[in-house]
Design a protein around this motif. Structure first.
Motif, PDB file in Angstrom:
ATOM      1  N   PRO A 106      22.873   0.397 -21.831  1.00 28.02           N
ATOM      2  CA  PRO A 106      22.376   0.973 -23.173  1.00 28.02           C
ATOM      3  C   PRO A 106      21.411  -0.145 -24.039  1.00 28.02           C
ATOM      4  O   PRO A 106      21.754  -1.385 -23.924  1.00 28.02           O
ATOM      5  CB  PRO A 106      23.975   0.899 -23.970  1.00 28.02           C
ATOM      6  N   GLY A 107      20.379   0.398 -24.460  1.00 28.55           N
ATOM      7  CA  GLY A 107      19.222  -0.353 -25.163  1.00 28.55           C
ATOM      8  C   GLY A 107      18.208  -0.871 -24.381  1.00 28.55           C
ATOM      9  O   GLY A 107      17.394  -1.620 -25.010  1.00 28.55           O
ATOM     10  N   PHE A 108      18.347  -0.952 -22.956  1.00 27.73           N
ATOM     11  CA  PHE A 108      17.441  -1.464 -22.064  1.00 27.73           C
ATOM     12  C   PHE A 108      16.755  -0.432 -21.223  1.00 27.73           C
ATOM     13  O   PHE A 108      17.526   0.239 -20.294  1.00 27.73           O
ATOM     14  CB  PHE A 108      18.028  -2.436 -21.411  1.00 27.73           C
ATOM     15  N   LEU A 138      13.421  -1.935 -25.706  1.00 28.58           N
ATOM     16  CA  LEU A 138      14.655  -2.540 -26.210  1.00 28.58           C
ATOM     17  C   LEU A 138      15.156  -1.965 -27.395  1.00 28.58           C
ATOM     18  O   LEU A 138      14.358  -1.760 -28.392  1.00 28.58           O
ATOM     19  CB  LEU A 138      14.457  -4.131 -26.203  1.00 28.58           C
ATOM     20  N   SER A 139      16.397  -1.570 -27.408  1.00 28.06           N
ATOM     21  CA  SER A 139      17.056  -0.970 -28.778  1.00 28.06           C
ATOM     22  C   SER A 139      18.228  -1.575 -29.031  1.00 28.06           C
ATOM     23  O   SER A 139      19.167  -1.858 -28.075  1.00 28.06           O
ATOM     24  CB  SER A 139      17.057   0.761 -28.449  1.00 28.06           C
ATOM     25  N   PHE A 140      18.399  -2.033 -30.291  1.00 24.41           N
ATOM     26  CA  PHE A 140      19.707  -2.670 -30.670  1.00 24.41           C
ATOM     27  C   PHE A 140      19.949  -2.612 -32.150  1.00 24.41           C
ATOM     28  O   PHE A 140      19.057  -1.938 -32.974  1.00 24.41           O
ATOM     29  CB  PHE A 140      19.686  -4.179 -30.314  1.00 24.41           C
TER      30      PHE A 140
END
Length: 140
Positions: A106-108, A138-140
């Motif tokens: 998740p997020g990568f 990248l998502s966070f």
């Protein structure tokens, strides 16, 4: 010319349309656009190429965390748009792109894309090559 008639250009009149169809992880899409005579000098006679357009075709597949795609792009532009002299050919661009991405967690999401291009300017020797792009989202 002081009255502006020789260097006057035709106004922007363009349109484009596209669509994508998806079913069970598969996608197929395309588009077409036309600039018609936009940007061409009004002083050009009918023997000068004046129509500009493009189209795209693409397909993709997603299965879980893996996605792939292939896309083709082709365009031709009236050679008189960029230059101030009468030119009788078209400037052309053709690209083929292959891409892949994988959601590692998740997020990568690492991805890679390779694009082959062929650019031809008004009947001159074309510029050809390959561009590779590797990266991560990248998502966070």
């Amino acid at each position: 010319d002081h009255n502006g008639t020789i260097n006057a250009r035709r106004p922007l009149r363009a349109w484009d349309a596209g669509s994508v169809f998806s079913y069970k992880g598969f996608s197929l899409g395309g588009s077409y656009g036309s600039w018609r005579h936009s940007g061409v000098y009004k002083s050009f006679d009918k023997s000068v190429k004046q129509h500009s357009s493009f189209y795209t075709l693409g397909a993709g597949y997603s299965c879980g965390d893996l996605s792939t795609s292939i896309t083709y792009f082709s365009s031709r532009a009236a050679a008189g748009i960029a230059g101030g002299t009468k030119q009788y050919g078209y400037d052309k661009a053709k690209l083929l792109s292959l891409g892949v991405e994988y959601k590692l967690m998740p997020g990568f999401k690492p991805y890679a894309e390779v694009t082959s291009f062929n650019l031809g300017e008004n009947n001159q020797r074309p510029n050809r090559g390959v561009v590779a792009l590797f990266g991560t989202k990248l998502s966070f």
